[in-house]
Design an enzyme around this catalytic site. Structure first.
Site: not given
Ligand code: SAH
Length: 346
Positions: A339, A94, A296, A118, A220-222, A121, A114, A165-166, A197, A107
């Site tokens: 996202c 997508e 989300n 995570c 994507s630190l979190h 996700c 992937c 994907g990464e 990203s 995007c």
């Molecule tokens: N693999 C890469 C790119 C894809 S994810 C990465 O990790 O950066 C794109 C972004 O969406 C990342 O910052 C990820 O942490 C975030 N993301 C993943 N699941 C999410 C969710 N359910 N709600 C909000 N952001 C999310």
């Protein structure tokens, strides 16, 4: 038995020129065909109208053009568009177009599924099926650019590798795609308008820094606390924050490009003062910016967006420490285009 025809866009321009010479034709013919394949984004050899019929047939005998097909396009009430993109082998990824007042952003996906895990996700649940080729990434951008012109009266202005994907686990193809997107022989876009990203693969961040790439980097630190980050992004056990930090320091020393951190604040996971303080500390070693992303939901409520108060606490603490912070509202939620929601649900 029929031999498998080669994907013509896997060839470099020089290889294509050589191919024509081997066929007893002029090298220059390779330039013409190359222009059709990339700049003009031809879907078939028959579209190459300044190439003779015999030559087109000869190309047909040797090669295929593995063009993507937009199977389904969904439009959100906020103008966001999501494409379900079918690949030549039937798999689907997508991509999303996100319009705002000042920009339209594509995007794009870099893998089918992937390789990372995570827990918040949706894409991670699909498992990685394969990497996308450079031309499949490029085609997603072309499709979104066309839609941007058609529905929003302007060309695409920005690209983020935040789809499925990464990207750093498909390093070569992502870099080749960016090369074609930025080349005058492709789409001629400025690399400054592109952001890759990553969940944070230290070795690849260093490699990218060594190549002195000109595009932006988002991580994507979190969480800036190892135990917490490992509990939500298990691969962090193999790539701990110390290694990530060292790689990012190296990235900044080479590129002088500010780093963007993507960060979701979840209830009961990272909505504490201790978590914010760790983030502030992590942000200090190189100029950076924090994007607080809205969560989300993808499942039964295991993860929940933190309270407004917690997000405000993050915002205030970061600002007090001189770190730029933006709070990003989700777009395209009604069509599962936000996202972390990309999982070929349709
Ligand atoms: N693999 C890469 C790119 C894809 S994810 C990465 O990790 O950066 C794109 C972004 O969406 C990342 O910052 C990820 O942490 C975030 N993301 C993943 N699941 C999410 C969710 N359910 N709600 C909000 N952001 C999310």
């Amino acid at each position: 038995m029929e031999t498998k025809k080669k994907d013509i866009r896997a060839l470099t321009k020089d290889q294509l020129r050589n191919f024509f010479v081997e066929q007893g034709d002029k090298a220059f013919r390779g330039n013409q065909v190359y222009e059709w394949l990339w700049q003009k984004s031809a879907h078939s050899f028959d579209a190459m109208t300044n190439v003779s019929k015999e030559t087109r047939q000869m190309l047909e005998d040797h090669f295929v053009i593995n063009h993507i097909r937009v199977d389904q396009m969904q439009r959100s009430s906020d103008g966001t568009i999501k494409n379900a993109v079918r690949l030549h082998d039937g798999l689907v990824v997508e991509s999303v177009l996100i319009p705002t007042e000042t920009r339209t952003t594509a995007c794009v996906s870099s893998q089918v599924g992937c390789s990372l895990d995570c827990r918040f996700c949706a894409t991670a649940r699909m498992k990685r099926m394969r990497n996308l080729n450079a031309d499949e990434i490029y085609d997603q951008v072309v499709a979104i650019d066309n839609e941007s012109r058609l529905y929003h009266d302007r060309p695409l202005s920005n690209i983020v590798f935040m789809g499925m994907g990464e990207p750093l686990m498909n390093y070569n193809n992502v870099l080749k795609a960016i090369e074609m997107i930025t080349s005058p022989e492709g789409l001629g876009m400025s690399p400054k308008r592109i952001t890759v990203s990553t969940s944070g693969v230290p070795k690849m961040i260093k490699k990218m820094a060594d190549e002195e790439v000109k595009f932006g980097l988002a991580v994507s630190l979190h969480s800036a606390i190892d135990e917490v980050r490992t509990s939500i992004m298990p691969f962090n056990a193999n790539f701990p924050l110390k290694d990530l930090r060292e790689a990012l320091e190296y990235w900044y020393s080479k590129t002088k490009n500010r780093i963007t951190y993507e960060y979701v604040v979840w209830k009961g996971i990272n909505d504490t003062q201790e978590a914010v303080d760790a983030l502030v500390k992590f942000c200090k070693f190189a100029p950076s910016k924090v994007n607080l992303i809205e969560y989300n939901p993808i499942d039964d409520g295991e993860f929940q967006q933190a309270s407004e108060a917690a997000v405000t606490m993050y915002q205030n603490t970061l600002e007090r420490n001189g770190i730029t912070v933006t709070v990003r509202r989700s777009r395209g939620k009604d069509i599962d285009a936000a996202c972390g929601q990309l999982a070929n649900k349709q």
